[in-house]
Design a protein around this motif. Structure first.
Motif, PDB file in Angstrom:
ATOM      1  N   TRP A  90      11.775   9.885  16.399  1.00 50.19           N
ATOM      2  CA  TRP A  90      11.214   8.818  15.579  1.00 50.19           C
ATOM      3  C   TRP A  90       9.818   8.452  16.057  1.00 50.19           C
ATOM      4  O   TRP A  90       9.460   8.673  17.206  1.00 50.19           O
ATOM      5  CB  TRP A  90      12.113   7.596  15.540  1.00 50.19           C
ATOM      6  N   GLN A  91       9.079   7.876  15.129  1.00 52.72           N
ATOM      7  CA  GLN A  91       7.699   7.494  15.405  1.00 52.72           C
ATOM      8  C   GLN A  91       7.292   6.347  14.492  1.00 52.72           C
ATOM      9  O   GLN A  91       7.667   6.319  13.311  1.00 52.72           O
ATOM     10  CB  GLN A  91       6.767   8.680  15.175  1.00 52.72           C
ATOM     11  N   ALA A  92       6.562   5.390  15.040  1.00 57.42           N
ATOM     12  CA  ALA A  92       5.959   4.319  14.240  1.00 57.42           C
ATOM     13  C   ALA A  92       4.457   4.523  14.244  1.00 57.42           C
ATOM     14  O   ALA A  92       3.831   4.559  15.306  1.00 57.42           O
ATOM     15  CB  ALA A  92       6.324   2.953  14.818  1.00 57.42           C
ATOM     16  N   GLN A  93       3.901   4.696  13.066  1.00 58.25           N
ATOM     17  CA  GLN A  93       2.457   4.893  12.929  1.00 58.25           C
ATOM     18  C   GLN A  93       1.845   3.602  12.390  1.00 58.25           C
ATOM     19  O   GLN A  93       2.207   3.142  11.299  1.00 58.25           O
ATOM     20  CB  GLN A  93       2.161   6.062  11.986  1.00 58.25           C
ATOM     21  N   LEU A  94       0.924   3.037  13.142  1.00 61.63           N
ATOM     22  CA  LEU A  94       0.286   1.781  12.776  1.00 61.63           C
ATOM     23  C   LEU A  94      -1.118   2.068  12.263  1.00 61.63           C
ATOM     24  O   LEU A  94      -1.982   2.519  13.015  1.00 61.63           O
ATOM     25  CB  LEU A  94       0.212   0.829  13.979  1.00 61.63           C
ATOM     26  N   ARG A  95      -1.326   1.836  10.976  1.00 61.08           N
ATOM     27  CA  ARG A  95      -2.636   2.068  10.374  1.00 61.08           C
ATOM     28  C   ARG A  95      -3.260   0.705  10.057  1.00 61.08           C
ATOM     29  O   ARG A  95      -3.012   0.111   8.995  1.00 61.08           O
ATOM     30  CB  ARG A  95      -2.503   2.931   9.116  1.00 61.08           C
ATOM     31  N   SER A  96      -4.044   0.212  10.990  1.00 57.03           N
ATOM     32  CA  SER A  96      -4.607  -1.143  10.898  1.00 57.03           C
ATOM     33  C   SER A  96      -5.500  -1.351   9.676  1.00 57.03           C
ATOM     34  O   SER A  96      -5.373  -2.372   8.989  1.00 57.03           O
ATOM     35  CB  SER A  96      -5.378  -1.485  12.173  1.00 57.03           C
ATOM     36  N   PRO A  97      -6.441  -0.444   9.357  1.00 60.00           N
ATOM     37  CA  PRO A  97      -7.321  -0.699   8.208  1.00 60.00           C
ATOM     38  C   PRO A  97      -6.558  -0.880   6.900  1.00 60.00           C
ATOM     39  O   PRO A  97      -6.913  -1.726   6.080  1.00 60.00           O
ATOM     40  CB  PRO A  97      -8.215   0.559   8.163  1.00 60.00           C
ATOM     41  N   GLU A  98      -5.468  -0.100   6.691  1.00 60.05           N
ATOM     42  CA  GLU A  98      -4.705  -0.199   5.445  1.00 60.05           C
ATOM     43  C   GLU A  98      -3.578  -1.211   5.525  1.00 60.05           C
ATOM     44  O   GLU A  98      -2.899  -1.454   4.528  1.00 60.05           O
ATOM     45  CB  GLU A  98      -4.106   1.171   5.079  1.00 60.05           C
ATOM     46  N   LYS A  99      -3.351  -1.795   6.736  1.00 65.61           N
ATOM     47  CA  LYS A  99      -2.241  -2.729   6.939  1.00 65.61           C
ATOM     48  C   LYS A  99      -0.903  -2.073   6.578  1.00 65.61           C
ATOM     49  O   LYS A  99      -0.048  -2.659   5.925  1.00 65.61           O
ATOM     50  CB  LYS A  99      -2.433  -3.990   6.081  1.00 65.61           C
ATOM     51  N   ILE A 100      -0.721  -0.840   7.040  1.00 62.61           N
ATOM     52  CA  ILE A 100       0.497  -0.082   6.747  1.00 62.61           C
ATOM     53  C   ILE A 100       1.222   0.237   8.048  1.00 62.61           C
ATOM     54  O   ILE A 100       0.623   0.745   9.005  1.00 62.61           O
ATOM     55  CB  ILE A 100       0.175   1.233   6.003  1.00 62.61           C
TER      56      ILE A 100
ATOM     57  N   SER B  71       9.855 -12.854   1.948  1.00 59.24           N
ATOM     58  CA  SER B  71      10.802 -11.800   2.290  1.00 59.24           C
ATOM     59  C   SER B  71      10.807 -11.525   3.782  1.00 59.24           C
ATOM     60  O   SER B  71       9.913 -11.961   4.520  1.00 59.24           O
ATOM     61  CB  SER B  71      10.460 -10.513   1.520  1.00 59.24           C
ATOM     62  N   GLU B  72      11.834 -10.794   4.197  1.00 53.34           N
ATOM     63  CA  GLU B  72      11.972 -10.341   5.575  1.00 53.34           C
ATOM     64  C   GLU B  72      12.381  -8.877   5.571  1.00 53.34           C
ATOM     65  O   GLU B  72      13.134  -8.426   4.693  1.00 53.34           O
ATOM     66  CB  GLU B  72      13.032 -11.155   6.322  1.00 53.34           C
ATOM     67  N   ILE B  73      11.905  -8.128   6.544  1.00 58.66           N
ATOM     68  CA  ILE B  73      12.316  -6.732   6.723  1.00 58.66           C
ATOM     69  C   ILE B  73      12.781  -6.558   8.165  1.00 58.66           C
ATOM     70  O   ILE B  73      12.049  -6.868   9.105  1.00 58.66           O
ATOM     71  CB  ILE B  73      11.170  -5.751   6.412  1.00 58.66           C
TER      72      ILE B  73
ATOM     73  N   ALA C  96       7.084   3.539   4.380  1.00 60.20           N
ATOM     74  CA  ALA C  96       5.725   2.993   4.434  1.00 60.20           C
ATOM     75  C   ALA C  96       5.803   1.519   4.048  1.00 60.20           C
ATOM     76  O   ALA C  96       6.074   1.183   2.888  1.00 60.20           O
ATOM     77  CB  ALA C  96       4.795   3.758   3.500  1.00 60.20           C
ATOM     78  N   ILE C  97       5.577   0.621   5.001  1.00 60.07           N
ATOM     79  CA  ILE C  97       5.734  -0.817   4.798  1.00 60.07           C
ATOM     80  C   ILE C  97       4.357  -1.474   4.764  1.00 60.07           C
ATOM     81  O   ILE C  97       3.579  -1.361   5.725  1.00 60.07           O
ATOM     82  CB  ILE C  97       6.588  -1.439   5.921  1.00 60.07           C
ATOM     83  N   ASN C  98       4.054  -2.136   3.658  1.00 60.72           N
ATOM     84  CA  ASN C  98       2.806  -2.890   3.526  1.00 60.72           C
ATOM     85  C   ASN C  98       2.966  -4.227   4.249  1.00 60.72           C
ATOM     86  O   ASN C  98       3.817  -5.049   3.890  1.00 60.72           O
ATOM     87  CB  ASN C  98       2.491  -3.107   2.045  1.00 60.72           C
ATOM     88  N   LEU C  99       2.145  -4.476   5.258  1.00 62.64           N
ATOM     89  CA  LEU C  99       2.301  -5.660   6.092  1.00 62.64           C
ATOM     90  C   LEU C  99       1.482  -6.859   5.614  1.00 62.64           C
ATOM     91  O   LEU C  99       1.514  -7.910   6.261  1.00 62.64           O
ATOM     92  CB  LEU C  99       1.917  -5.332   7.540  1.00 62.64           C
ATOM     93  N   ARG C 100       0.776  -6.735   4.513  1.00 61.08           N
ATOM     94  CA  ARG C 100      -0.030  -7.860   4.044  1.00 61.08           C
ATOM     95  C   ARG C 100       0.813  -9.101   3.724  1.00 61.08           C
ATOM     96  O   ARG C 100       0.360 -10.227   3.980  1.00 61.08           O
ATOM     97  CB  ARG C 100      -0.847  -7.437   2.820  1.00 61.08           C
TER      98      ARG C 100
END
Length: 472
Positions: A225-235, A282-284, A251-255
């Motif tokens: 498993w891997q979590a990829q944090l893409r800060s510019p896209e907030k993904i 909401s909550e995830i 792919a979770i939108n964190l906005r």
């Protein structure tokens, strides 16, 4: 673990991709050599009973060929550990495995007697055993060379590996020492499942249960498993690798979210906890497989802190720690509890069928085909059942799926139908009640295997599936 970069010029800024990869090869080689020697000893014992020198000569040739293949494959194993990525079979490996498996099916189909079938199967297992021994020997030799050169790295005290790239992408994954042994040992379990079914000299019921238990455990355990944090896209991109439908991406939108909370269950004195992305609407709930690692309590706390802190820093999320009672955690406890109950019930049903009802007494090509079909179709059925009992389970990213190609469950269904069809043709060309009665043991075997395999897959998906909950 590495993901294909979105920009070709992306460079590593901080962290190390495969920290502890050399130490990861030690348990891998130990488990592979144990499995290889076990298979080899049992196969040679079967052939030695016939006291035929020609069979032993053929076995020796197969062993040296397999040993050479194993030394070659060991390079790929080392590279996967070095990059801390998921193991991908090359096209040549897939073709070779398919052809070799078809040889087994063809040999069992033309076997004129049970004795010939046992000899053929024993000879067939020499090559996989030699490949395992070759891989283990090569890994052990490489480890010895590293010790002589004193290049053994000191393993990081962190539980997770955090890697930062120049395009502001951050990757979080377990250390190679943590997840690579599990990945390769799971491949060994899949092989041992087929080995126990075709070679163990025990009752059919015990062999059937042992075969599917090892195979299903290996199928669900073969993942990274891997979590990829893409800060510019907030993904926040969560990725689970795996075989035949085990893999999933989210792919979770964190906005919409403002905080990352650690929620503890009051009734458990803080022993049970979940990590949740919280917003106004909401909550995830983050999958348990990413927040609870199979280690000590202290290391688990360190992993949670490291995982959560990295996400908070990259996406500027607030930190919250709360306690809730069972009613307050119903949106998490109910779907996860329903999934665990459904998986356990299916496993019990499968074991009951394999213990009580009659099963095929001979080694047949149909049963070998059925075992493969069950492995291919089980993950898809498990996801369907999990969606029924836990409808708030987050759906995977469909854009990553390959279109215009057959899915694993479609191939598995076709294989199971072929297996059932072949079982009816072994008695006669005309369908009759006798033919149906003769095919019932195989159908029972398929149903029992499906029950256990689907149940194990559901239990695995409960730990790897995010849960979504609306506050309205």
């Amino acid at each position: 673990m590495q993901v294909s970069p979105s920009h070709s010029q992306r460079q590593l800024v901080s962290g190390k991709v495969g920290w502890g990869w050399r130490q990861a090869t030690y348990p891998i080689s130990a488990n592979i050599i144990f499995a290889g020697l076990l298979i080899l000893i049992v196969a040679i014992a079967q052939l030695a009973r016939l006291d035929d020198p020609n069979l032993l000569k053929i076995a020796s040739i197969l062993f040296f060929v397999g040993f050479a293949i194993g030394i070659y494959v060991a390079r790929a194993v080392v590279e996967v550990c070095r990059q801390n990525t998921d193991y991908l079979f090359s096209r040549s490996q897939l073709i070779g495995i398919t052809i070799y498996w078809l040889v087994l099916v063809a040999g069992l189909s033309i076997s004129s007697s049970e004795t010939f079938a046992k000899i053929f199967v024993a000879m067939w297992w020499i090559l996989p055993a030699a490949i395992f021994i070759g891989i283990a020997s090569s890994l052990a030799w490489r480890s010895g060379q590293s010790k002589k050169k004193q290049t053994i790295e000191s393993v990081s005290t962190d539980v997770l590996n955090v890697v930062t790239y120049s395009d502001q992408t951050v990757l979080i994954s377990p250390l190679a020492l943590s997840q690579q042994p599990r990945q390769f040992n799971s491949l060994v379990l899949i092989v041992l499942g087929l080995f126990f079914w075709t070679m163990l000299d025990l009752s059919t019921n015990i062999r059937a249960i042992a075969a599917i238990a090892f195979t299903a455990s290996g199928l669900t355990g073969f993942f990274t498993w891997q979590a990829q944090l893409r800060s510019p896209e907030k993904i926040l991109h969560l990725r689970f690798s795996g075989l035949w439908g085990i893999a999933a991406e989210y792919a979770i939108n964190l906005r919409p979210f403002s905080s990352l909370s650690v929620v503890k269950l009051q009734e458990s004195d803080g022993e049970l906890s979940w990590m949740q992305l919280s917003g106004n609407n909401s909550e995830i709930t983050i999958p348990l497989a990413m927040t609870i690692l199979p280690s000590t309590t202290k290391e688990n706390a360190s992993a949670n802190d490291q995982f959560g802190q990295t996400i908070r820093e990259e996406f500027h999320l607030a930190k919250q720690e709360t306690e809730r009672d069972s009613l307050g955690m119903a949106n998490v406890l109910l779907p996860q509890g329903a999934g665990i109950l459904a998986g356990t019930a299916l496993i019990i049903l499968g074991v009951f069928l394999l213990f009580i009802l009659p099963l095929p007494t001979k080694i047949t090509a149909e049963s070998a085909i059925a075992l493969l079909g069950v492995c291919l179709v089980s993950p898809a059925i498990a996801r369907f059942f999990l969606q029924l009992v836990a409808p708030n389970s987050l759906q995977g990213d469909r854009s990553s799926y390959i279109e215009n190609h057959l899915q694993s469950w479609e191939i598995g269904t076709a294989i199971l139908l072929i297996s059932a069809f072949l079982s009816t043709q072994t008695i006669g060309k005309v369908a009759s009640l006798v033919t149906l009665n003769q095919s019932l043991p195989l159908l029972t075997l398929i149903c029992g295997w499906l029950g256990i395999s689907i149940g194990v897959c559901i239990l695995a998906f409960v730990r790897r599936t995010p849960l979504w909950h609306s506050n309205y």
